[in-house]
Every structure is written in C-alpha cells, then in structure tokens.
Design a protein around this motif. Structure first.
Motif, mmCIF file in Angstrom:
data_model
loop_
_atom_site.group_PDB
_atom_site.id
_atom_site.type_symbol
_atom_site.label_atom_id
_atom_site.label_comp_id
_atom_site.label_asym_id
_atom_site.label_seq_id
_atom_site.Cartn_x
_atom_site.Cartn_y
_atom_site.Cartn_z
ATOM 1 N N ALA A 47 -0.241 3.259 5.623
ATOM 2 C CA ALA A 47 -0.482 3.097 4.185
ATOM 3 C C ALA A 47 -1.990 3.049 3.996
ATOM 4 C CB ALA A 47 0.185 1.832 3.658
ATOM 5 N N SER A 65 -6.234 3.047 6.752
ATOM 6 C CA SER A 65 -5.412 4.208 6.371
ATOM 7 C C SER A 65 -4.459 4.560 7.500
ATOM 8 C CB SER A 65 -6.303 5.407 6.032
ATOM 9 O OG SER A 65 -7.180 5.688 7.117
ATOM 10 N N GLY A 99 0.799 -1.214 0.000
ATOM 11 C CA GLY A 99 0.000 0.000 0.000
ATOM 12 C C GLY A 99 0.829 1.259 0.000
ATOM 13 N N ARG A 100 2.016 1.209 0.563
ATOM 14 C CA ARG A 100 2.875 2.394 0.607
ATOM 15 C C ARG A 100 3.435 2.756 -0.768
ATOM 16 N NH1 ARG A 100 6.362 1.193 6.147
ATOM 17 N NH2 ARG A 100 4.732 1.829 7.614
ATOM 18 N N PHE A 119 -5.045 0.902 2.028
ATOM 19 C CA PHE A 119 -5.513 -0.221 1.227
ATOM 20 C C PHE A 119 -6.872 -0.639 1.768
ATOM 21 C CE2 PHE A 119 -2.842 -1.872 4.610
ATOM 22 C CZ PHE A 119 -3.614 -2.885 5.173
ATOM 23 N N TYR A 159 -8.385 -4.315 -8.493
ATOM 24 C CA TYR A 159 -7.170 -4.030 -7.732
ATOM 25 C C TYR A 159 -5.941 -4.575 -8.456
ATOM 26 C CZ TYR A 159 -10.352 -2.969 -3.890
ATOM 27 O OH TYR A 159 -11.342 -2.421 -3.116
ATOM 28 N N THR A 180 -4.807 4.471 -3.444
ATOM 29 C CA THR A 180 -6.129 4.012 -3.063
ATOM 30 C C THR A 180 -6.758 5.097 -2.216
ATOM 31 O OG1 THR A 180 -5.379 1.737 -3.057
ATOM 32 C CG2 THR A 180 -7.425 2.203 -1.890
ATOM 33 N N ARG A 234 -3.033 -0.372 -5.838
ATOM 34 C CA ARG A 234 -4.378 -0.655 -5.362
ATOM 35 C C ARG A 234 -4.376 -2.063 -4.779
ATOM 36 N NH1 ARG A 234 -7.622 0.204 -10.739
ATOM 37 N NH2 ARG A 234 -5.820 -1.015 -11.430
ATOM 38 N N VAL A 235 -4.522 -2.138 -3.477
ATOM 39 C CA VAL A 235 -4.361 -3.396 -2.737
ATOM 40 C C VAL A 235 -5.637 -3.654 -1.957
ATOM 41 C CG1 VAL A 235 -3.018 -4.644 -1.014
ATOM 42 C CG2 VAL A 235 -1.876 -3.021 -2.558
ATOM 43 N N THR A 293 -11.673 0.437 4.702
ATOM 44 C CA THR A 293 -10.410 1.069 4.312
ATOM 45 C C THR A 293 -9.503 1.187 5.518
ATOM 46 O OG1 THR A 293 -11.435 2.323 2.531
ATOM 47 C CG2 THR A 293 -9.338 3.139 3.366
#
Length: 496
Positions: free
Chosen positions: A358, A355, A306-307, A360, A392, A480, A311-312, A353
């Motif tokens: 990261a 957040s 994700g970093r 994702f 994704y 994302t 798109r994960v 989500t």
C-alpha cells in the motif's frame, strides 16, 4: 487540551468481576458460564479424570486380595415361646453374644484351636459378628487373604462361640448351634475393580471440575474478546491472530498471512464505523503492557487504510522505544518528528513514503529526547498535529505503553480517540484497569480495544472483507502519491 464534551475511557472499576453478570443473571446464564469454563479448562478436567482412573488402578493393583466367609448360629432356650426371639431379653442376649464373638477371649480360643502363630488381637481384627433383628440368628464373619483361610477361621470362630455360650450360666439356659457352616468364598471382597474405578472416575471428575473453576477464578489474564469487552465497557474492534511458527515481526511488504491481513481489514472497517461524524480521524495506538503487539497493530492498520486510497500518515510518536520503521523497513530515521518539533527541518523533509503493498507516509521519531512527555505536550506538537489533520484523512500515532509514562494520556487527549492493544493470555485484568484509569484521568476517548496474539483456530477460514471497504464520502483526493516521483514540492499535494 482534552475535549471535555467527549466521554472518557471507562475506568473499569465500575465493571468489577467480568463474570459477575453471568452469575447474577439466573440459572440459564449460570449454565452458560459453566459450559464456558468447561470448554476453556477442559484440559484440567481431563487431567483430573486421568488422576482418578490412575488412583483406582493403583488401589486395585496394590491392595492385597481379601476374602470373607460367614457362619450362622441359632440361639435357643428350653423355656422359649413363640415370639420370644424378638423380646427385649432375647435381643440383649444376641447383642451380648455378638460382642463376645469379636472379643479377645474368643479370638484366643480360635488361636489355640487352629494353632495359629499370630496374636489374639490380630485374629480379633479379622472377626466380626452381627445379629439379625426379630430372629434368634447370629452371624460370624471372618476375613483372610485366602478363601480357605477365611472359611476355616469362620468355622473355628462359630465353634468356639457355641462352646462359650454353653459355658456361660444364663437363666434360662441358652444353647447355640451352627445351622449354616461357612461356605468357601469364590470372589474377593477387596479390592473391587468396578467399584474402585467408578469411584475413581467420579472423584477425578469432581476434582477436575473444582480445579477448573478455582483456576478460572484465580486467572486474571485476558483470554477472550468477551472478557475484554465486559471489563472495559468498550467494543473489541479486532482480534489479531498469532502464529508462533511465523517470523516476527511480520512482513508488510507482501501479501502476508491471510488471517493477519483479514484482522487488520476488520479493524479498518470497525474504525470507520466508530465515529462516522468525524471522517478525518487522528487515532492513537497504545498498549497495556510492553511487547503486546502494539507496533504490529499500528503498521497493519496503516497498510489496510492505505490500500483503500485514503491519505494516511503514520507518526512514530513513541519517543522511548520506536520500532515502526523496523517493522516497515523504512530507513532514514535520523531525521523525524523531534527534528520538526525543534525546528531543525521542515515537515516535508522529515516525511518518508512507504510503498509496499500500500502507499502511505511515515513520520519517523527522529533523535530521542530526554523528556518525551514534555515534548509531546508542547504547543509545537499541537500545531503539527493540526497540520497533519488538514493534510491527511487519517493520522495514526503510536505511544509507549500506558504504564511507561504520561505519553499516552498526553497524546490521547489531543487525538480523536485511542485504540488499546491487549495481548491474549499475557495482559491481566489489573493491567487493563490501570491503563483505563490513566486514560480516563486525561479525559481520553477510548474507541475500542484490539486483542492481539490470539491463537489461530485450526482449520478456520477467516471472513474476507473487501480491500475497498465502504467509507464515508468526504470529497477527498484519491490515493497517496509516492514522494520521490514528484519533481518539486513533494508534499504540496496534501495542502489542498
């Protein structure tokens, strides 16, 4: 259905003993194997050395001192000529008198002469004699707990032997005379500290080395990435360190431990290079036994991916004991994967989500079904996975440990590949082989292994891998977007 064109997981039965290749490669590699065992089992070798030294010290301390004194006699005969000392007859006489010097008759004579208060058998055990080949000399040796006692006993035995020789009627007559009385010994013959300690060190080292090799042969646990690679025939993509003093499970919201974060970035980079022809990957993470760090690896990999702006989505497909939400601190697990599969809610309503460090998406497990394998093998699950692939870049799924059921084989056949998590020092070779055989039965592709719970090398600085790792260009959307900031159709961004 499994892809028959993909290579299946190595069933591991072809590999055999992971050390067999080392032993069969010749002397140089055998030396490497010995050095590896010595480095790995040095504590056992050191313990054997300590035991040997302790045994030598005990012998030196416990064994009573013992002194030896020696008197020398000369045997002669009136008819003796030059060189007759080495004749067969003279040799026989010397051997006969040497035997008499250690007999009960001579010992009793010594007891009577010295007025000892011990049986003749005990005195006989303290006496020994020997003849010197090629000469007419005979030596009488006596041992005792004191130097003076040894000297007195040797002189008395030599005198008694001269009288005994005179009493015997031999032809020609033989006489014996003491030419060198026993000297007062100044050093004990037992114990011998230098010799005892030398033998203790040598025997202790030999015992320690032998015990180390036996322990290595009997130890079936996975204790290194090299053992794991040789056993599975697949690369070990990352080694995740374990710090017993750190909190469990690790926090993924903050920066976390540097070594742990670096290992997940290493795994992220290795995963990009496993199959460059498929930039959009569906990856299953499973383990060879429970509590092997599978969920930690899954969440850490999701954060690392994700970093990079990919798109994960993390799908909690462990429908037996799901723990991913607990690791990530995501609530709302009442609705999730099973709710979507049964048609109770739409996919957009079940996604969450994350957040933290990261961004994702997470699809929780939802209510646990009575038959997880049947639900995961359904047509609706295949359709859902195809939809997630379209939305994704990377779809991460977790599954119960392979021995727990058919979940891992069913999901692995529908994914691009599997990451097998193996716990350092806990998972045995037999467990890894069993997991590989179960995956191979479903024609599941093994991307590689992840060795978890490995001890952190003290003072070692991990090689830093940049956050923005190079990835194949697939013309994707960057990042994302958190779902709660989209006023309507929060998941529509992933349909393009």
């Amino acid at each position: 259905m499994p892809d028959s064109s993909r290579p299946a997981a190595n069933p591991a039965g072809r590999q055999g003993d992971p050390n067999s290749g080392l032993r069969a490669a010749g002397g140089a590699v055998s030396l490497y194997y010995c050095r590896r065992v010595a480095r790995k089992r040095w504590r056992i070798i050191f313990f054997g050395l300590l035991v040997g030294v302790a045994a030598a010290a005990t012998v030196t301390r416990v064994v009573p001192p013992e002194y030896s004194a020696q008197a020398t006699l000369y045997l002669s005969s009136p008819g003796e000529t030059d060189g007759s000392a080495g004749s067969v007859g003279g040799e026989r006489l010397r051997n006969s008198f040497a035997w008499l010097a250690g007999g009960q008759h001579l010992a009793q004579a010594v007891v009577d002469q010295l007025g000892l208060h011990e049986p003749a058998s005990a005195v006989s055990a303290k006496l020994a004699s020997s003849s010197r080949p090629g000469t007419s000399l005979l030596s009488v040796t006596a041992t005792d707990a004191t130097p003076q006692g040894a000297k007195t006993l040797a002189d008395a035995a030599a005198g008694a032997l001269t009288r005994l020789v005179t009493q015997l009627q031999t032809s020609p007559p033989v006489t014996a005379s003491v030419i060198e009385p026993a000297a007062l010994p100044t050093r004990a013959t037992q114990p011998r500290p230098l010799v005892d300690f030398g033998l203790g060190v040598l025997l202790g080292l030999l015992a320690g080395v032998l015990a180390a090799f036996v322990r290595e042969a009997l130890d079936r646990r996975i204790t290194g990435a090299g053992d794991l690679t040789r056993l599975t025939g697949a690369p070990n993509l990352a080694t995740v360190p374990h710090n017993p003093a750190a909190s469990e499970p690790p926090s993924f919201a903050g920066p976390g431990r540097p070594g742990l974060a670096e290992s997940f970035r290493t795994l992220r980079t290795a995963l990009h290079l496993v199959d460059v022809d498929r930039p959009r990957k569906a990856v299953l993470v499973t383990g060879a036994l429970p509590d092997s760090g599978r969920t930690t690896t899954l969440c850490g990999l999701a954060v690392a991916l994700g970093r990079t702006g990919r798109r994960v989505v993390l799908v909690e497909t462990d429908l037996r004991r799901p723990h991913a939400l607990d690791h990530l601190g995501v609530g709302g697990g009442e609705v999730g994967l099973t709710s979507v599969l049964t048609g109770q809610v739409a996919l957009e309503q079940a996604l969450r989500t994350w957040s933290g460090s990261a961004v994702f998406d997470v699809l929780p497990a939802g209510p646990l079904p009575p038959d997880p394998a049947r639900l995961l093998a359904s047509r609706r699950m295949a359709d859902l996975l195809a939809e997630l692939r379209r939305r994704y870049d990377t779809v991460l799924l977790d599954a119960p440990e392979v021995p727990a059921g058919a979940d891992a084989a069913v999901l692995g056949a529908a994914c691009d590949g599997v990451l097998l998590v193996v716990a350092h020092g806990r998972t045995t070779r037999h467990q890894v082989k069993s997991a590989l055989l179960a995956l191979a039965a479903g024609r599941v592709r093994l991307f590689g292994t992840v060795l978890t719970m490995a001890p952190e090398p003290p003072g070692q600085t991990p090689v830093r891998i940049p956050e923005q790792a190079p990835e194949p260009s697939v013309g994707r959307i960057t990042g994302t977007v958190p779902l709660d900031v989209i006023p309507s159709a929060p998941k529509s961004r992933t349909h393009s």
